[in-house]
Design an enzyme around this catalytic site. Structure first.
Site, mmCIF file in Angstrom:
data_model
loop_
_atom_site.group_PDB
_atom_site.id
_atom_site.type_symbol
_atom_site.label_atom_id
_atom_site.label_comp_id
_atom_site.label_asym_id
_atom_site.label_seq_id
_atom_site.Cartn_x
_atom_site.Cartn_y
_atom_site.Cartn_z
ATOM 1 N N GLU A 98 12.802 22.842 36.127
ATOM 2 C CA GLU A 98 13.712 22.882 34.975
ATOM 3 C C GLU A 98 13.987 21.491 34.415
ATOM 4 O O GLU A 98 14.259 21.345 33.224
ATOM 5 C CB GLU A 98 15.036 23.560 35.374
ATOM 6 N N HIS A 103 11.352 15.408 41.220
ATOM 7 C CA HIS A 103 12.459 15.429 42.179
ATOM 8 C C HIS A 103 12.161 16.363 43.328
ATOM 9 O O HIS A 103 11.483 17.375 43.157
ATOM 10 C CB HIS A 103 13.782 15.819 41.509
#
Ligand code: AMP
Length: 138
Positions: A98, A103
């Site tokens: 998203e 990450h």
């Protein structure tokens, strides 16, 4: 694959244009608390240099991020007296991503406890307390 968007939310966190609860940083990486924690102590590790995900990251970015992921895995396991640690990472929208800055999620886990469903905003004070707990073992 789309180009890296320098205005993604984690790039803004890196530039301190929006707030975050930081727990660790070195020259190449930053670890900060997820605002929608799926377990107490849920944090994210990102490189300080731009890349969307694993598909365009350099080996150097991946190596730096993984060093911090391992450090934070040990830290959350100790801080929360966890039985295990879940590490998650998603690539492109179809892969569940998203926010398009690489990450890794790091979540302490306890036997018999499921992760909470995604998408619920956490309590700010509680997240801050959890961050302090993690920082105290680093
Ligand atoms: P994904 O790209 O699927 O790994 O999901 C992005 C993750 O970033 C989710 O777990 C969100 O809760 C988290 N997130 C989104 N915005 C922020 C923010 N401003 N600070 C901390 N975590 C965030």
């Amino acid at each position: 694959m789309a180009d890296y968007d320098p205005d993604n939310i984690f790039a803004k966190i890196l530039r301190e244009e929006i707030p975050s609860t930081r727990v660790f940083e070195d020259e190449e990486t930053l670890a900060f608390m997820d605002i929608m924690p799926r377990a107490d102590g849920h944090l994210l590790v990102i490189p300080k240099t731009p890349c969307r995900n694993v598909l365009d990251a350099t080996p150097e970015q991946l190596a730096a991020v993984m060093r911090t992921v391992q450090k934070m895995a040990h830290a959350v396991k100790t801080a929360f007296n966890a039985d295990g640690v879940t590490i998650q990472q998603f690539n492109e929208a179809a892969g569940g991503q998203e926010v398009f800055h690489l990450h890794f999620h790091v979540l302490p886990r306890h036997e018999g406890e499921s992760m909470r469903p995604p998408g619920s905003m956490g309590d700010f004070d509680l997240i801050a307390q959890h961050a302090e707990k993690i920082k105290s073992v680093l």
